[in-house]
Design a protein around this motif. Structure first.
Motif, mmCIF file in Angstrom:
data_model
loop_
_atom_site.group_PDB
_atom_site.id
_atom_site.type_symbol
_atom_site.label_atom_id
_atom_site.label_comp_id
_atom_site.label_asym_id
_atom_site.label_seq_id
_atom_site.Cartn_x
_atom_site.Cartn_y
_atom_site.Cartn_z
ATOM 1 N N ASP A 38 0.902 -1.124 -0.098
ATOM 2 C CA ASP A 38 0.072 -0.061 -0.019
ATOM 3 C C ASP A 38 0.791 1.250 0.052
ATOM 4 N N PRO A 40 2.793 4.818 -0.472
ATOM 5 C CA PRO A 40 2.160 6.241 -0.063
ATOM 6 C C PRO A 40 2.159 7.181 -1.406
ATOM 7 N N THR A 43 2.161 12.242 0.523
ATOM 8 C CA THR A 43 2.038 12.554 1.928
ATOM 9 C C THR A 43 2.945 11.256 2.551
ATOM 10 N N PRO A 44 3.796 11.529 3.402
ATOM 11 C CA PRO A 44 4.894 10.266 3.804
ATOM 12 C C PRO A 44 4.013 9.531 4.840
ATOM 13 N N GLU A 45 4.195 8.052 4.897
ATOM 14 C CA GLU A 45 3.921 7.484 5.850
ATOM 15 C C GLU A 45 4.859 6.241 6.592
ATOM 16 N N LEU A 46 4.693 5.730 7.445
ATOM 17 C CA LEU A 46 5.339 4.968 8.114
ATOM 18 C C LEU A 46 5.799 3.499 7.588
ATOM 19 N N TYR A 283 10.358 6.289 7.471
ATOM 20 C CA TYR A 283 8.930 6.862 6.676
ATOM 21 C C TYR A 283 9.308 6.475 5.261
ATOM 22 N N VAL A 285 7.830 7.843 1.189
ATOM 23 C CA VAL A 285 7.121 8.731 0.518
ATOM 24 C C VAL A 285 7.479 8.746 -1.102
#
Length: 299
Positions: A38, A40, A43-46, A283, A285
């Protein structure tokens, strides 16, 4: 009968169609590679919190392997850097496996900051346990392993550098450290070995104490972190783009898209994603943020 010109035109059309099909297949394979994670957008995600959110360890480099969905990283006990070990975790059946020692580098002690070339043929790493040739001394000896028919060769000394990254043509990008400054540089791959380093130009853009330089696989841009440059928000990451004449643009803050106190970036081997460390978490992105920043560059 079909004329010679018609045959040539038909053949060229067939090659064009096959080329388009190959490009679409490659694109689909790239999408499939990350789809289960999934990935990103802007917007940055873990990234893989089940691996990198353990409070008892610190990780400084995190590399997705070019040939499979697996992450290689160095792991250090708190305040134990650089006395760490290199681990690997694979994404299988919808989850990351329990990290295990990475066998390629497990035979060497005090190994840290491992990185890999985009084609997977060379591992770069720093180790305090391997003796540099010719009595060379320094606190950050950089080595590489090269893949061969039986596995991996013996460590080969590059120089007193740290946190190296390579482009698809083999050019090695790194930071050259001195007592007064840390400057970005690169070393060309010539007949299987590396040339003397060349500093980025214009020099006045790169006289700060920059660190942890990483390059886009195509050599189009570099990202590094800096404590001293003027920045947007808390983000310590900056990007500089290579121009057609081989010089580099004035480094720009990435704080417009990354709001955390980010540092220690890495770019995926296919150039699609940017990874970084912030608040002891990893993170990721979309690298599209870099293209957005490029579009904002002054003419």
């Amino acid at each position: 009968m079909i004329s010679l010109c018609a045959r040539i035109a038909l053949t060229l059309a067939l090659f064009a169609m096959l080329g388009t099909m190959d490009a679409r297949v490659c694109h689909l394979e790239a999408l499939d590679r990350y789809s289960e994670l999934d990935p990103p957008g802007l917007t940055p995600e873990l990234f893989a919190p089940e691996i990198f959110s353990e409070s008892n360890y610190r990780e400084y480099v995190y590399v997705i392997l070019p040939d499979r969905m697996a992450c290689v990283f160095d792991r250090h006990a708190d305040h134990g850097f650089p006395q760490g070990e290199i681990f690997i975790s694979e994404f299988m059946e919808g989850r990351w496996t329990e990290p295990e020692l990475f066998d390629v580098l497990s035979q060497y002690d005090s190994v840290f900051l491992p990185t890999i070339s985009p084609d997977g043929s060379r591992w770069f790493f720093t180790s305090e346990s391997i003796e540099p040739p010719g009595g060379a001394r320094g606190r950050i000896p950089l080595f590489y392993l090269e893949k061969n028919d039986t596995g991996w060769g013996e460590p080969r000394y590059i120089g007193q550098h740290i946190h190296a990254s390579a482009t698809t043509d083999g050019t090695l990008f790194l930071i050259v450290e001195s007592r007064d400054w840390n400057r970005p540089a690169f070393r060309l791959l010539v007949d299987g070995d590396y040339s003397e380093y060349q500093f980025f130009e214009p020099a006045e853009y790169f006289m700060e104490n920059d660190a942890h330089l990483v390059v886009d696989p195509q050599g189009a841009y570099v990202i590094f972190d800096s404590q001293s440059r003027p920045r947007i928000g808390e983000c310590r990451l900056f990007v500089s783009f290579r121009t057609p004449d081989g010089t580099w643009t004035k480094p720009a803050s990435m704080g417009k898209y990354i709001e955390q106190r980010a540092a220690m970036a890495w770019i995926s081997h296919d150039g699609k994603y940017v990874f970084y460390k912030a608040d002891d978490e990893v993170y990721w992105v979309s690298a599209q943020i870099v293209e957005e920043l490029r579009s904002e560059e002054p003419e």
